[in-house]
Design a protein around this motif. Sequence first.
Motif, PDB file in Angstrom:
ATOM      1  N   THR A  62       0.868  -1.256   0.077  1.00 53.99           N
ATOM      2  CA  THR A  62      -0.120   0.180  -0.113  1.00 53.99           C
ATOM      3  C   THR A  62       0.827   1.143   0.185  1.00 53.99           C
ATOM      4  O   THR A  62       2.214   1.344   0.431  1.00 53.99           O
ATOM      5  N   THR A  63       0.100   2.381  -0.436  1.00 57.31           N
ATOM      6  CA  THR A  63       1.016   3.603  -0.409  1.00 57.31           C
ATOM      7  C   THR A  63       0.974   4.155   0.888  1.00 57.31           C
ATOM      8  O   THR A  63      -0.052   3.928   1.721  1.00 57.31           O
ATOM      9  N   LEU A  64       2.074   5.094   1.556  1.00 56.54           N
ATOM     10  CA  LEU A  64       1.790   5.683   2.517  1.00 56.54           C
ATOM     11  C   LEU A  64       0.576   6.810   2.768  1.00 56.54           C
ATOM     12  O   LEU A  64      -0.169   6.910   3.805  1.00 56.54           O
ATOM     13  N   ALA A  69      -4.529   8.293   4.644  1.00 57.29           N
ATOM     14  CA  ALA A  69      -6.018   8.585   4.482  1.00 57.29           C
ATOM     15  C   ALA A  69      -6.905   7.753   5.347  1.00 57.29           C
ATOM     16  O   ALA A  69      -8.101   8.107   5.491  1.00 57.29           O
ATOM     17  N   ALA A  70      -6.833   6.508   5.452  1.00 58.84           N
ATOM     18  CA  ALA A  70      -7.435   5.484   6.445  1.00 58.84           C
ATOM     19  C   ALA A  70      -7.488   5.895   7.935  1.00 58.84           C
ATOM     20  O   ALA A  70      -8.226   5.576   8.670  1.00 58.84           O
ATOM     21  N   ASP A  71      -6.621   6.702   8.447  1.00 61.95           N
ATOM     22  CA  ASP A  71      -6.236   7.059   9.839  1.00 61.95           C
ATOM     23  C   ASP A  71      -5.539   8.342   9.941  1.00 61.95           C
ATOM     24  O   ASP A  71      -4.475   8.188  10.578  1.00 61.95           O
ATOM     25  N   PRO A  72      -6.107   9.620   9.366  1.00 67.51           N
ATOM     26  CA  PRO A  72      -5.355  10.819   9.512  1.00 67.51           C
ATOM     27  C   PRO A  72      -4.900  11.001  10.936  1.00 67.51           C
ATOM     28  O   PRO A  72      -3.881  11.513  11.179  1.00 67.51           O
ATOM     29  N   ALA A  73      -6.022  10.893  12.075  1.00 66.02           N
ATOM     30  CA  ALA A  73      -5.562  11.360  13.346  1.00 66.02           C
ATOM     31  C   ALA A  73      -4.397  10.250  13.943  1.00 66.02           C
ATOM     32  O   ALA A  73      -3.581  10.827  14.581  1.00 66.02           O
ATOM     33  N   SER A  86      -6.012  14.725   5.912  1.00 69.36           N
ATOM     34  CA  SER A  86      -5.112  13.703   5.865  1.00 69.36           C
ATOM     35  C   SER A  86      -3.944  14.357   4.851  1.00 69.36           C
ATOM     36  O   SER A  86      -3.050  13.447   4.492  1.00 69.36           O
ATOM     37  N   ASP A  87      -3.751  15.645   4.997  1.00 64.47           N
ATOM     38  CA  ASP A  87      -2.829  16.193   4.140  1.00 64.47           C
ATOM     39  C   ASP A  87      -1.333  16.026   5.032  1.00 64.47           C
ATOM     40  O   ASP A  87      -1.310  17.056   6.024  1.00 64.47           O
TER      41      ASP A  87
END
Length: 360
Positions: A62-64, A69-73, A86-87
Amino acid sequence: MPLAPLILGPNQPRQFYRGGARIAAFRGITLASDYLPEDWVGSVTELFGRPGAGLTVLEDGTTLRSAIAADPAGYLGPAHAERFGSDLALLVKLLDTGERLLVHFHPPRPFAAAHLHSCHGKTEAWVVTQMTADAADASAGHVYVGFREDTDPAVVRGWVDAQDKAALLGALNKVPVAPGDACLVPAGVPHAVGAGVTVVEVQEPTDFSILLEWEGYAVNGLEAGHLGLGYPLALEALDYSGWDRDRLAGLLGGRAEPHGRAEPGGRAEPCGRAEPGPVGLLPPQADEFFRVERILPRALPLTLAPQVAVLIVLDGRGRLVSEAGALPVGRGATLFVPYGAGTVRLEGDLHVLRCMPPAP
């Protein structure tokens, strides 16, 4: 469950200028091409016009970017995620010039928002890590930053159209550098990096570059040098103002130590004393874009509060200890440390650069 720090492998998309030998030596890998002068570390940024290229791919394929994006916090921290979503708001590179990097510049945020549909421009900064002298190349051991005096846009356009390399380079401030030096390069400011210089480059997370010269390089600037905007519009983003000695000095960051001495292999031998603990390397105006700290062996062991960061191990051997376990690391290692790794501890005799996005 805590997130584990990630050791990152090389991520070297092909470029149009030569370099990369010192990156390969630093990482202990074989250089596969003379056109791999950049290693994009912990990257969630794609090369302009090349979808997918430049993204960091993790061990599971998977990409970083998708993991964040799946877990920004979890990856970035609650406060960062509240401000940026998610930036990651950061791109870190290893950059090694086998030839002088051509004269170019990057658009600032207002121009990028108006014409490139991006909230980020491309302010960047360099921390010089290695040098290899070449008496035959006048650019070796130098960087070029900003016009020396106010310059007429029509004159610059003439230089670009004629590909007058001598005039372009001669109009810029030529700044000698050595390992340990740091320099902020605001978006819009024309610049180049001399041959034989290796830097850790931190920047806003875009690949927006506008070329002022390209003759002699493996790129056609008339096609690929203006971000698809055409030169009349692209050159509106250029800073034509003069950068005199005092103004230029404001771009130079402090060092955690005096200049090192370049060894035959290109490594710097630290000399002098510095305060223990992380030391910020960039001038205050960089803080709205990114932050870089140097951590020297005498500061270790060192406990660091939860913070998303990219770590570059410049020298030494040791461990990065987190709730997920102890990770052995040494010279040439690059790591992504998510906020969710919690409090981490550096041990050993490590010399580390800690690169971080702007404070939320």
